[in-house]
Structure formats: structure tokens, C-alpha cells
Design an enzyme around this catalytic site. Structure first.
Site, PDB file in Angstrom:
ATOM      1  N   ASN A 200      40.969  48.168  38.321  1.00  0.00           N
ATOM      2  CA  ASN A 200      39.849  47.352  37.845  1.00  0.00           C
ATOM      3  C   ASN A 200      38.647  48.282  37.703  1.00  0.00           C
ATOM      4  O   ASN A 200      38.028  48.662  38.698  1.00  0.00           O
ATOM      5  CB  ASN A 200      39.556  46.242  38.868  1.00  0.00           C
TER       6      ASN A 200
ATOM      7  N   LYS B 118      35.867  47.625  36.469  1.00  0.00           N
ATOM      8  CA  LYS B 118      34.600  46.862  36.554  1.00  0.00           C
ATOM      9  C   LYS B 118      33.675  47.258  35.390  1.00  0.00           C
ATOM     10  O   LYS B 118      34.147  47.528  34.294  1.00  0.00           O
ATOM     11  CB  LYS B 118      33.926  47.087  37.907  1.00  0.00           C
TER      12      LYS B 118
ATOM     13  N   HIS C  49      38.026  37.001  40.123  1.00  0.00           N
ATOM     14  CA  HIS C  49      37.556  38.095  40.981  1.00  0.00           C
ATOM     15  C   HIS C  49      36.326  37.609  41.759  1.00  0.00           C
ATOM     16  O   HIS C  49      35.515  36.852  41.237  1.00  0.00           O
ATOM     17  CB  HIS C  49      37.206  39.321  40.124  1.00  0.00           C
TER      18      HIS C  49
ATOM     19  N   GLU D 237      33.657  38.961  42.381  1.00  0.00           N
ATOM     20  CA  GLU D 237      32.369  39.272  41.740  1.00  0.00           C
ATOM     21  C   GLU D 237      32.047  38.249  40.659  1.00  0.00           C
ATOM     22  O   GLU D 237      30.891  38.083  40.273  1.00  0.00           O
ATOM     23  CB  GLU D 237      32.390  40.705  41.196  1.00  0.00           C
TER      24      GLU D 237
ATOM     25  N   GLU E 246      42.502  39.778  48.106  1.00  0.00           N
ATOM     26  CA  GLU E 246      41.360  40.668  48.277  1.00  0.00           C
ATOM     27  C   GLU E 246      40.341  40.036  49.222  1.00  0.00           C
ATOM     28  O   GLU E 246      39.517  39.210  48.779  1.00  0.00           O
ATOM     29  CB  GLU E 246      40.661  40.897  46.937  1.00  0.00           C
TER      30      GLU E 246
ATOM     31  N   GLY F 107      34.944  47.252  48.227  1.00  0.00           N
ATOM     32  CA  GLY F 107      33.888  48.250  48.062  1.00  0.00           C
ATOM     33  C   GLY F 107      33.137  48.592  49.338  1.00  0.00           C
ATOM     34  O   GLY F 107      32.077  49.229  49.281  1.00  0.00           O
TER      35      GLY F 107
ATOM     36  N   SER G 234      38.970  48.333  49.020  1.00  0.00           N
ATOM     37  CA  SER G 234      38.726  49.647  49.638  1.00  0.00           C
ATOM     38  C   SER G 234      39.970  50.502  49.816  1.00  0.00           C
ATOM     39  O   SER G 234      40.055  51.301  50.763  1.00  0.00           O
ATOM     40  CB  SER G 234      38.011  49.480  50.991  1.00  0.00           C
TER      41      SER G 234
ATOM     42  N   GLY H 121      39.712  49.230  42.804  1.00  0.00           N
ATOM     43  CA  GLY H 121      38.448  49.264  42.073  1.00  0.00           C
ATOM     44  C   GLY H 121      37.907  50.685  42.026  1.00  0.00           C
ATOM     45  O   GLY H 121      38.330  51.512  41.222  1.00  0.00           O
ATOM     46  N   GLY H 122      36.962  50.978  42.926  1.00  0.00           N
ATOM     47  CA  GLY H 122      36.222  52.248  42.922  1.00  0.00           C
ATOM     48  C   GLY H 122      37.062  53.497  42.693  1.00  0.00           C
ATOM     49  O   GLY H 122      36.735  54.324  41.829  1.00  0.00           O
TER      50      GLY H 122
HETATM   51  C1  PEP Z   1      38.111  45.219  43.379  1.00  0.00           C
HETATM   52  O1  PEP Z   1      37.286  45.442  42.518  1.00  0.00           O
HETATM   53  O2  PEP Z   1      38.751  44.177  43.359  1.00  0.00           O
HETATM   54  C2  PEP Z   1      38.346  46.202  44.440  1.00  0.00           C
HETATM   55  C3  PEP Z   1      39.415  46.081  45.192  1.00  0.00           C
HETATM   56  O3  PEP Z   1      37.427  47.192  44.548  1.00  0.00           O
HETATM   57  P1  PEP Z   1      37.470  48.416  45.596  1.00  0.00           P
HETATM   58  O4  PEP Z   1      38.819  49.046  45.491  1.00  0.00           O
HETATM   59  O5  PEP Z   1      36.367  49.330  45.128  1.00  0.00           O
HETATM   60  O6  PEP Z   1      37.224  47.843  46.958  1.00  0.00           O
END
Ligand code: PEP
Length: 235
Positions: free
Chosen positions: A8, A10, A90, A92, A155, A161, A196, A216-217
Site C-alpha cells: 500500500n 498510500k 483502510h 485511514e 490491521e 505506522g 509496522s 505500507g511504509g
Molecule cells: C498500512 O498502510 O495499512 C500499513 C500496514 O502501514 P505500515 O506498514 O506503514 O504500518
């Protein structure tokens, strides 16, 4: 195909960064893992995929096919640029007011367009009752009658994050309750963990009863992402 890793991206990236990422990902040789890359809508046309293990997804989708929907993107449009999947619900987006009802509409719109939803569910805080996760899933697929495919990303919002991850026992407990419910539904599903995940912790989390990760990140740090993907594929 047994394992799935969703990236993802983002609201990150640029043409230059995605060119760099794709150059590397397109060269990957994977045995048993599918990658689903979810860029921002605008970048879909730049995602030239030349690797059978890589699929495209989007990060959100319209809740309706009614064309009077300013600012929305329909499954038909996303499919025209190669997307087969869409993230839905999600945290967010939930934090912007997306309700379980809207999420249910989006899942119906996706399924009627032959796209596979990647449904995100998860409790907001560490002390929240975990029954909320099962309720989010039940509300999201309420009323669906025909056989369907679904990817669920568990999640915990407090892990997204933040660098914090839940214990394996915690993830297994949630996955078990979701599976117990889903095994009575006419659905082919996979359960992923997201929150994370990094090159330093993925091996531990891979010991839990899940089918892969939503990342994500770290998906933007392509070398670390590739290390995770190869590690999972070689298990
Ligand atoms: C996400 O965006 O759903 C996510 C899991 O981000 P991260 O891996 O940065 O925690």
C-alpha cells in the site's frame, strides 16, 4: 499461489520512484507468492508489469457505479488500467468517516465488477474488545449471496505506522475467530496481517497463522521490501 503480499503506497511516490521500484520488482523470481501493488490512482498507467507474480490494485473505490459521482473512480476505470484488486476500509479512510455501510457498498460494487476486495479490519486501541474485528468483517460482507473471493487484512490500527506490532498469539486469536466465521460462508479467502511490518520483524510475524502481509511504509524502501518478499517466498 499460497502467500500474498500487498504493497500500500498510500499518498507517496513519484514517477521516478515508481520507475525505480518497478525495475527491481519486475525482475523478482517468485515461486509461491503473489505481490499486489496498490499505487495512488494517478500512477496506475505507469505500472508496467512484466512479471506474472505481480498484480495491480487500487487503494479505494467508488461505492456506486452512478456516474454522477464527482471525484470517484469506478472499478471499470481501475480495471482499464490493469487493477484486479482494491483495498477497502483502510483505517485511514475509516478515520475520514467511512462507515461499515459504505464499505459494504464498495465490496458489492467490486464483486459485481469481478474485482477482489482487500478488506482492512482492526481494533483502534490495544484495550478495545477484539469482537469489533469480527463485527467489521460481518458488516462488510452482509447480504452477499453468491460465491466470492476476499482478502482480509487484519490491521490493528495502533500498529499501523507506529513501529509496534501485536504478539503472534494476538494475531492468531483474531485470525482464528475470522476463520471460524468465514468457514461457514461461501467464500475463498486469505487473511493477511498489516501494521509496522519491516525487514526486522517479518520473520517473527510469519510464524503466525496468516497468509501474508499488507505493507505500507516499507513498501517504498524497495530493497527492504524485496528482502521481506524473498524471505516469505522461501519459507
Ligand atoms: C498500512 O498502510 O495499512 C500499513 C500496514 O502501514 P505500515 O506498514 O506503514 O504500518
Amino acid at each position: 499461489m499460497h502467500k500474498i503480499i500487498v504493497a500500500n503506497y498510500k499518498m507517496n511516490g513519484s514517477k521516478k520512484l515508481y520507475r525505480h521500484i518497478l525495475n527491481k520488482l519486475n525482475k523478482l523470481e517468485l515461486k509461491d507468492t503473489a505481490l499486489i501493488l496498490c499505487p495512488p490512482f494517478l500512477y496506475l498507467p505507469f505500472f508496467k508489469i512484466s512479471n506474472d507474480a505481480i498484480h495491480l490494485g487500487v487503494q479505494d473505490i467508488s461505492n456506486t457505479i452512478n456516474k454522477k459521482s464527482t471525484g470517484q473512480i469506478s472499478p471499470k476505470m481501475a480495471k482499464e488500467f490493469g487493477a484486479e484488486y482494491s483495498i477497502v476500509g483502510h483505517s485511514e479512510r475509516r478515520s475520514l468517516g467511512e462507515t461499515d455501510e459504505l464499505i459494504n457498498q464498495k465490496i458489492n460494487v467490486l464483486l459485481s465488477s469481478d474485482m477482489t476486495p482487500i478488506l482492512c479490519v482492526g481494533e483502534k486501541s490495544k484495550d478495545e474488545n477484539l469482537n469489533i474485528v469480527l463485527k467489521q468483517l460481518k458488516d462488510a460482507i452482509k447480504g452477499i449471496k453468491n460465491h466470492f473471493e476476499l482478502i482480509i487484512a487484519y490491521e490493528p490500527v495502533w500498529a499501523i505506522g507506529t513501529g509496534e506490532i501485536p504478539s503472534i498469539a494476538h494475531v492468531n486469536k483474531v485470525a482464528k475467530s475470522l476463520r471460524k466465521f468465514l468457514d461457514k460462508v461461501d467464500v475463498d479467502y486469505k487473511i493477511l496481517y498489516g501494521g509496522s511490518i519491516s525487514d526486522e520483524n517479518y520473520q517473527d510475524m510469519a510464524r503466525s497463522e496468516i497468509d501474508g502481509f499488507l505493507i505500507g511504509g516499507i513498501s517504498l524502501e524497495v530493497n527492504k521490501f524485496i528482502e521481506i518478499v524473498k524471505g516469505i517466498d522461501n519459507e
